[in-house]
Design a protein around this motif. Sequence first.
Motif, PDB file in Angstrom:
ATOM      1  N   VAL A 114       0.979  -1.086   0.080  1.00  0.00           N
ATOM      2  CA  VAL A 114       0.009  -0.147   0.024  1.00  0.00           C
ATOM      3  C   VAL A 114       0.898   0.972  -0.070  1.00  0.00           C
ATOM      4  CG1 VAL A 114      -1.765   1.204   1.215  1.00  0.00           C
ATOM      5  CG2 VAL A 114      -1.824  -1.299   1.247  1.00  0.00           C
ATOM      6  N   ARG A 115       0.550   2.200  -0.949  1.00  0.00           N
ATOM      7  CA  ARG A 115       1.239   3.468  -0.747  1.00  0.00           C
ATOM      8  C   ARG A 115       0.629   4.458   0.046  1.00  0.00           C
ATOM      9  NH1 ARG A 115       3.090   7.961  -5.228  1.00  0.00           N
ATOM     10  NH2 ARG A 115       4.776   8.780  -4.221  1.00  0.00           N
ATOM     11  N   VAL A 116       1.249   5.053   0.923  1.00  0.00           N
ATOM     12  CA  VAL A 116       0.704   6.161   1.836  1.00  0.00           C
ATOM     13  C   VAL A 116       1.591   7.383   1.627  1.00  0.00           C
ATOM     14  CG1 VAL A 116       0.505   6.738   4.322  1.00  0.00           C
ATOM     15  CG2 VAL A 116       0.024   4.544   3.531  1.00  0.00           C
ATOM     16  N   ARG A 117       0.697   8.645   1.483  1.00  0.00           N
ATOM     17  CA  ARG A 117       1.443  10.012   1.461  1.00  0.00           C
ATOM     18  C   ARG A 117       1.048  10.777   2.442  1.00  0.00           C
ATOM     19  NH1 ARG A 117       2.290  11.962  -4.454  1.00  0.00           N
ATOM     20  NH2 ARG A 117       4.222  12.287  -3.605  1.00  0.00           N
ATOM     21  N   VAL A 131       1.806   0.914  11.778  1.00  0.00           N
ATOM     22  CA  VAL A 131       1.209   0.236  10.973  1.00  0.00           C
ATOM     23  C   VAL A 131       2.098  -0.887  10.273  1.00  0.00           C
ATOM     24  CG1 VAL A 131      -0.123   0.424   8.778  1.00  0.00           C
ATOM     25  CG2 VAL A 131      -0.622   1.946  10.267  1.00  0.00           C
ATOM     26  N   ARG A 132       3.127  -0.477   9.708  1.00  0.00           N
ATOM     27  CA  ARG A 132       4.236  -1.476   9.195  1.00  0.00           C
ATOM     28  C   ARG A 132       4.469  -2.636   9.960  1.00  0.00           C
ATOM     29  NH1 ARG A 132       8.807   2.101   6.276  1.00  0.00           N
ATOM     30  NH2 ARG A 132       9.302   0.019   5.099  1.00  0.00           N
ATOM     31  N   ALA A 133       4.702  -2.203  11.461  1.00  0.00           N
ATOM     32  CA  ALA A 133       5.073  -3.304  12.180  1.00  0.00           C
ATOM     33  C   ALA A 133       3.948  -4.212  12.447  1.00  0.00           C
ATOM     34  CB  ALA A 133       5.403  -2.464  13.705  1.00  0.00           C
ATOM     35  N   LEU A 134       2.715  -3.899  11.947  1.00  0.00           N
ATOM     36  CA  LEU A 134       1.641  -4.763  12.212  1.00  0.00           C
ATOM     37  C   LEU A 134       1.813  -5.795  11.160  1.00  0.00           C
ATOM     38  CD1 LEU A 134      -0.986  -2.582  13.540  1.00  0.00           C
ATOM     39  CD2 LEU A 134      -0.038  -4.311  14.879  1.00  0.00           C
ATOM     40  N   GLY A 135       2.465  -5.643  10.076  1.00  0.00           N
ATOM     41  CA  GLY A 135       2.916  -6.656   8.993  1.00  0.00           C
ATOM     42  C   GLY A 135       2.397  -6.433   7.702  1.00  0.00           C
ATOM     43  N   LEU A 136       1.979  -4.947   7.489  1.00  0.00           N
ATOM     44  CA  LEU A 136       1.353  -4.306   6.400  1.00  0.00           C
ATOM     45  C   LEU A 136       2.322  -4.049   5.606  1.00  0.00           C
ATOM     46  CD1 LEU A 136      -1.449  -3.870   4.583  1.00  0.00           C
ATOM     47  CD2 LEU A 136      -1.401  -1.796   5.510  1.00  0.00           C
ATOM     48  N   GLU A 137       2.634  -4.271   4.409  1.00  0.00           N
ATOM     49  CA  GLU A 137       3.670  -3.514   3.447  1.00  0.00           C
ATOM     50  C   GLU A 137       3.211  -2.209   3.086  1.00  0.00           C
ATOM     51  OE1 GLU A 137       6.154  -4.673  -0.540  1.00  0.00           O
ATOM     52  OE2 GLU A 137       5.005  -6.089   0.457  1.00  0.00           O
ATOM     53  N   VAL A 138       4.052  -1.055   3.552  1.00  0.00           N
ATOM     54  CA  VAL A 138       3.544   0.052   3.482  1.00  0.00           C
ATOM     55  C   VAL A 138       4.878   0.844   3.015  1.00  0.00           C
ATOM     56  CG1 VAL A 138       2.976   2.234   4.521  1.00  0.00           C
ATOM     57  CG2 VAL A 138       1.768   0.285   5.192  1.00  0.00           C
ATOM     58  N   ASP A 139       4.762   1.530   1.693  1.00  0.00           N
ATOM     59  CA  ASP A 139       5.608   2.253   1.145  1.00  0.00           C
ATOM     60  C   ASP A 139       5.088   3.743   1.411  1.00  0.00           C
ATOM     61  OD1 ASP A 139       7.963   3.448  -0.285  1.00  0.00           O
ATOM     62  OD2 ASP A 139       6.672   3.382  -2.261  1.00  0.00           O
ATOM     63  N   TYR A 140       5.985   4.902   2.019  1.00  0.00           N
ATOM     64  CA  TYR A 140       5.210   6.042   2.204  1.00  0.00           C
ATOM     65  C   TYR A 140       6.279   7.060   2.121  1.00  0.00           C
ATOM     66  CZ  TYR A 140       7.626   6.297   6.937  1.00  0.00           C
ATOM     67  OH  TYR A 140       8.529   6.444   8.025  1.00  0.00           O
ATOM     68  N   ASP A 141       5.961   8.230   1.694  1.00  0.00           N
ATOM     69  CA  ASP A 141       6.679   9.477   1.688  1.00  0.00           C
ATOM     70  C   ASP A 141       5.945  10.679   2.532  1.00  0.00           C
ATOM     71  OD1 ASP A 141       4.564  10.053  -0.012  1.00  0.00           O
ATOM     72  OD2 ASP A 141       5.660  11.004  -1.645  1.00  0.00           O
ATOM     73  N   VAL A 142       6.667  11.792   2.748  1.00  0.00           N
ATOM     74  CA  VAL A 142       6.315  12.641   3.641  1.00  0.00           C
ATOM     75  C   VAL A 142       6.567  14.083   2.844  1.00  0.00           C
ATOM     76  CG1 VAL A 142       6.747  13.948   5.553  1.00  0.00           C
ATOM     77  CG2 VAL A 142       6.980  11.468   5.410  1.00  0.00           C
ATOM     78  N   LEU A 143       5.558  14.952   2.620  1.00  0.00           N
ATOM     79  CA  LEU A 143       5.680  16.282   2.040  1.00  0.00           C
ATOM     80  C   LEU A 143       5.555  17.290   3.246  1.00  0.00           C
ATOM     81  CD1 LEU A 143       3.967  15.902  -1.446  1.00  0.00           C
ATOM     82  CD2 LEU A 143       6.303  15.612  -0.722  1.00  0.00           C
TER      83      LEU A 143
END
Length: 250
Positions: free
Chosen positions: A5-8, A126-138
């Motif tokens: 999942v991608r998160v911004r 959230v990532r530590a719960l096992g969900l693969e998350v790719d995120y960036d920060v603006l």
Amino acid sequence: MSASVRVRILGVGMGPQHVTAEVAEALRSVDYVLAAEKSGDDALLALRREILRRHGNPELVAVPDPPRDRSEGLTTAGYEGAVADWHDARAARYAEVLRGRGGTAAFLVWGDPSLYDSTIRIVEKVRALGLEVDYDVLPGISAPQLLAARHRIVLHEVGRPVHLTTGRRLQEAVGAGLDNILAMLNPPPERLDFTGLDDWTIWWGANLGAPGEQLLTGSVSAVRAHIAAARAAAEQRDGWVMDLFLVRRT
């Protein structure tokens, strides 16, 4: 769901007028925005909807915010423990939504994600719960930036530091010999301890950039009596209130 999942994580200052071109472009790239819903009549949730309406209008997914221990008598350790528990519960609720929806999601952060905000920490949980998350920060426009601009000041004197802390730790900073202190995340005025600061200068603001914006400046002894009324006026106008101040030894 095995796909990532991608998160911004997007800083939005204090509303639509502060959304940068970079963040506006990012909003047009997302499938939905996640937001904590604190009540059925959440004015900040409504403000988020207005931001989205002006910038691509992605779906807003409101997630009921878990309860948090806000007892007045909490020690520093108790406060930090209560916040950690709250963040864990938030992360679990967000993970459930992200796992079910997938795609690209965003979080809108008041001010800037780097300063007194825990969205980055929660996404890591959230990532530590096992969900693969790719995120960036603006980045976004922060409350200290707005405070300095509204009062037409520089937050520090030439070659000197400014100390950022929370209102509940103001006296701790004073006791450490610091004399140019910016306090955020403030408790109600009656719980702020200005002991020993009567002749210091204060630059105070609430709901900066919002219609209910309030500003006060002067000696602490002169201003402190007016903070409660100004804070109440901001909340009455906007339906929410956030305030901060800079105090400096004269």
